[in-house]
Design an enzyme around this catalytic site. Sequence first.
Site, PDB file in Angstrom:
ATOM      1  N   HIS A  32      49.381 -45.382 115.707  1.00  0.00           N
ATOM      2  CA  HIS A  32      50.749 -45.653 115.258  1.00  0.00           C
ATOM      3  C   HIS A  32      51.723 -44.664 115.903  1.00  0.00           C
ATOM      4  O   HIS A  32      51.918 -43.547 115.412  1.00  0.00           O
ATOM      5  CB  HIS A  32      50.834 -45.568 113.727  1.00  0.00           C
ATOM      6  CG  HIS A  32      52.143 -46.025 113.170  1.00  0.00           C
ATOM      7  ND1 HIS A  32      52.257 -47.028 112.227  1.00  0.00           N
ATOM      8  CD2 HIS A  32      53.423 -45.625 113.418  1.00  0.00           C
ATOM      9  CE1 HIS A  32      53.528 -47.218 111.922  1.00  0.00           C
ATOM     10  NE2 HIS A  32      54.252 -46.363 112.628  1.00  0.00           N
ATOM     11  N   HIS A  92      54.656 -52.266 108.915  1.00  0.00           N
ATOM     12  CA  HIS A  92      55.176 -51.076 108.240  1.00  0.00           C
ATOM     13  C   HIS A  92      55.424 -51.453 106.778  1.00  0.00           C
ATOM     14  O   HIS A  92      56.249 -52.347 106.507  1.00  0.00           O
ATOM     15  CB  HIS A  92      56.525 -50.656 108.831  1.00  0.00           C
ATOM     16  CG  HIS A  92      56.445 -49.893 110.109  1.00  0.00           C
ATOM     17  ND1 HIS A  92      56.080 -50.443 111.306  1.00  0.00           N
ATOM     18  CD2 HIS A  92      56.710 -48.582 110.357  1.00  0.00           C
ATOM     19  CE1 HIS A  92      56.129 -49.522 112.245  1.00  0.00           C
ATOM     20  NE2 HIS A  92      56.510 -48.375 111.706  1.00  0.00           N
ATOM     21  N   GLU A 123      56.096 -47.290 103.205  1.00  0.00           N
ATOM     22  CA  GLU A 123      56.512 -45.996 103.784  1.00  0.00           C
ATOM     23  C   GLU A 123      57.594 -45.444 102.848  1.00  0.00           C
ATOM     24  O   GLU A 123      57.398 -44.403 102.224  1.00  0.00           O
ATOM     25  CB  GLU A 123      57.052 -46.206 105.204  1.00  0.00           C
ATOM     26  CG  GLU A 123      57.542 -44.927 105.875  1.00  0.00           C
ATOM     27  CD  GLU A 123      58.146 -45.180 107.259  1.00  0.00           C
ATOM     28  OE1 GLU A 123      58.508 -46.338 107.572  1.00  0.00           O
ATOM     29  OE2 GLU A 123      58.275 -44.199 108.032  1.00  0.00           O
ATOM     30  N   HIS A 174      51.815 -46.660 107.619  1.00  0.00           N
ATOM     31  CA  HIS A 174      52.145 -45.675 106.567  1.00  0.00           C
ATOM     32  C   HIS A 174      51.428 -46.031 105.248  1.00  0.00           C
ATOM     33  O   HIS A 174      50.358 -45.514 104.981  1.00  0.00           O
ATOM     34  CB  HIS A 174      53.663 -45.525 106.372  1.00  0.00           C
ATOM     35  CG  HIS A 174      54.386 -45.168 107.634  1.00  0.00           C
ATOM     36  ND1 HIS A 174      54.513 -43.883 108.056  1.00  0.00           N
ATOM     37  CD2 HIS A 174      55.004 -45.945 108.579  1.00  0.00           C
ATOM     38  CE1 HIS A 174      55.197 -43.861 109.200  1.00  0.00           C
ATOM     39  NE2 HIS A 174      55.486 -45.098 109.547  1.00  0.00           N
ATOM     40  N   GLY A 208      61.203 -51.131 111.162  1.00  0.00           N
ATOM     41  CA  GLY A 208      62.606 -51.105 110.740  1.00  0.00           C
ATOM     42  C   GLY A 208      62.767 -50.604 109.322  1.00  0.00           C
ATOM     43  O   GLY A 208      61.838 -50.059 108.737  1.00  0.00           O
ATOM     44  N   HIS A 230      55.573 -44.954 118.217  1.00  0.00           N
ATOM     45  CA  HIS A 230      56.608 -45.820 118.804  1.00  0.00           C
ATOM     46  C   HIS A 230      56.961 -45.307 120.202  1.00  0.00           C
ATOM     47  O   HIS A 230      57.348 -44.144 120.353  1.00  0.00           O
ATOM     48  CB  HIS A 230      57.859 -45.796 117.923  1.00  0.00           C
ATOM     49  CG  HIS A 230      57.649 -46.427 116.573  1.00  0.00           C
ATOM     50  ND1 HIS A 230      58.095 -47.690 116.261  1.00  0.00           N
ATOM     51  CD2 HIS A 230      57.016 -45.968 115.462  1.00  0.00           C
ATOM     52  CE1 HIS A 230      57.757 -47.984 115.010  1.00  0.00           C
ATOM     53  NE2 HIS A 230      57.099 -46.943 114.494  1.00  0.00           N
ATOM     54  N   ASP A 278      53.874 -41.119 115.070  1.00  0.00           N
ATOM     55  CA  ASP A 278      55.004 -42.004 114.755  1.00  0.00           C
ATOM     56  C   ASP A 278      56.110 -41.906 115.811  1.00  0.00           C
ATOM     57  O   ASP A 278      56.242 -42.809 116.637  1.00  0.00           O
ATOM     58  CB  ASP A 278      55.547 -41.707 113.343  1.00  0.00           C
ATOM     59  CG  ASP A 278      56.305 -42.868 112.738  1.00  0.00           C
ATOM     60  OD1 ASP A 278      56.217 -43.982 113.278  1.00  0.00           O
ATOM     61  OD2 ASP A 278      56.977 -42.662 111.704  1.00  0.00           O
TER      62      ASP A 278
HETATM   63  O1  LIG Z   1      58.772 -44.718 110.755  1.00  0.00           O
HETATM   64  C1  LIG Z   1      59.326 -45.782 111.056  1.00  0.00           C
HETATM   65  N1  LIG Z   1      59.488 -46.749 110.117  1.00  0.00           N
HETATM   66  C2  LIG Z   1      60.091 -47.937 110.388  1.00  0.00           C
HETATM   67  N2  LIG Z   1      60.573 -48.243 111.596  1.00  0.00           N
HETATM   68  C3  LIG Z   1      60.457 -47.315 112.573  1.00  0.00           C
HETATM   69  C4  LIG Z   1      59.839 -46.076 112.352  1.00  0.00           C
HETATM   70  N3  LIG Z   1      59.887 -45.379 113.507  1.00  0.00           N
HETATM   71  C5  LIG Z   1      60.493 -46.164 114.404  1.00  0.00           C
HETATM   72  N4  LIG Z   1      60.859 -47.332 113.857  1.00  0.00           N
HETATM   73  C6  LIG Z   1      61.594 -48.443 114.466  1.00  0.00           C
HETATM   74  O2  LIG Z   1      60.724 -49.192 115.297  1.00  0.00           O
HETATM   75  C7  LIG Z   1      61.427 -49.543 116.471  1.00  0.00           C
HETATM   76  C8  LIG Z   1      60.480 -49.997 117.550  1.00  0.00           C
HETATM   77  O3  LIG Z   1      59.706 -48.974 118.035  1.00  0.00           O
HETATM   78  C9  LIG Z   1      62.247 -48.330 116.751  1.00  0.00           C
HETATM   79  O4  LIG Z   1      63.295 -48.600 117.642  1.00  0.00           O
HETATM   80  C10 LIG Z   1      62.727 -47.971 115.361  1.00  0.00           C
HETATM   81  O5  LIG Z   1      63.872 -48.737 115.034  1.00  0.00           O
END
Ligand SMILES: O=c1[nH]cnc2c1ncn2[C@@H]1O[C@H](CO)[C@@H](O)[C@H]1O
Length: 394
Positions: free
Chosen positions: A50, A248, A251, A272, A219, A52, A330
């Site tokens: 996990h 997701h 979280e 998460h 998101g 991004h 993350d």
């Molecule tokens: O921890 C998180 N929780 C929810 N969404 C997230 C988290 N980190 C990043 N992104 C979202 O996922 C998109 C694609 O990678 C990112 O641009 C961000 O808006």
Amino acid sequence: MHIIARRAATGIGSPVLTSLCTSRLTGTRRLYTMADSDHTVFNKPKVELHVHLDGAIRVQTILDVAKRRGITLPTDTEEELTQKIALEKPSTLTAFLEKFNEYMHVVAGDREAIKRIAYEFVEDKAKEGVIYVEVRYSPHFLANTQVEPIPWNQTEGNLSPDEVVHLVNEGLSEGERAFNIKARSILCCMRHMPSWSMDVVELCKKYRHEGVVAIDLAGDESLNCLANPGHRRAYEEAERCGIHRTVHAGEVGPASVVKEAVEVLKAERIGHGYRTLEDEGLYRKLLAQNMHFEVCPVSSKLTGACDPDFTKHPIITFMKDKANYSLNTDDPLILNSNLHLDYSTVHRYMGFTEEEFKRLNICSAESCFLPDEEKKELLDRLYEAYGMMTSTAF
Ligand SMILES: O=c1[nH]cnc2c1ncn2[C@@H]1O[C@H](CO)[C@@H](O)[C@H]1O
């Protein structure tokens, strides 16, 4: 009884003696060594599931691309830009996600930047001792045409979400060859943009043989709790076509979001999932199903998802219950972190042992989205590196 001799797997077991870390206080980069307390706390091959891509870009790359494209940033030093992007104190997921506004306009729509980010990502993971990684991103967030609305105030160009996926695939596979690790990708639907989700699943289908292994829903869960029908349709199509699914959930959103992810979206893994613990019945059920939780310790503190006191963290419950979970970064760019920090955090504050690190990495490999044969190879590499070689009696 003979132990089957196996050739030492190449590319693993090479200890990461040093790692680049960024000081959380000053934002300056410094080199951590073995002498540094517990920064190489689990100095063995790891699996990360996990992370991004757009939250794992090098600050220097953002500066370079901005300069090349003539984009003005509030600063042109790595230290200052790191400080501007990084979250320093526990905040909210909403504030955390707003941090992407600081730099996404620099890289979105730029072919060279997107390929470079993917390639450098693989290099950074290899340096952390990761031998298999699944990296996720929203193709729409990096495009500037065939996406409505066009993100980050870009003017329309000619880079479509489809071509973004192609470029990331190229960058990742060049990185794989250069750094001798395996990298696969997961395409994200975004909670606030259900109209993109069918495109996302179609891209997963189109590129399933070029490194894309799953669909995700990312998101702001605090603003969009229930999955919109657009997301539900995309996940139905993913299931119908055998595309792997993670979501997701839990979280910052309640346990009901996790329940929906599993029961409606047919998630095979939960991104998460900390708040699952608030519904004891659901938690027990998911434990019994061996559901995989992709946990991100450092992230969970700074997004405000969990109590900032790590000694009260839900991951401790997962650990004690021998749950199926992985440890992940993350968004290391926004968290000003790296995987060593996540490992050292759970070691220092949550009592994680070497044995638990091995167990959770094996769980991660078992729950990864590789085809069975490749999963078995990955597991064999871990067993060998961890001194857990299987023996065969004749
Ligand atoms: O921890 C998180 N929780 C929810 N969404 C997230 C988290 N980190 C990043 N992104 C979202 O996922 C998109 C694609 O990678 C990112 O641009 C961000 O808006």
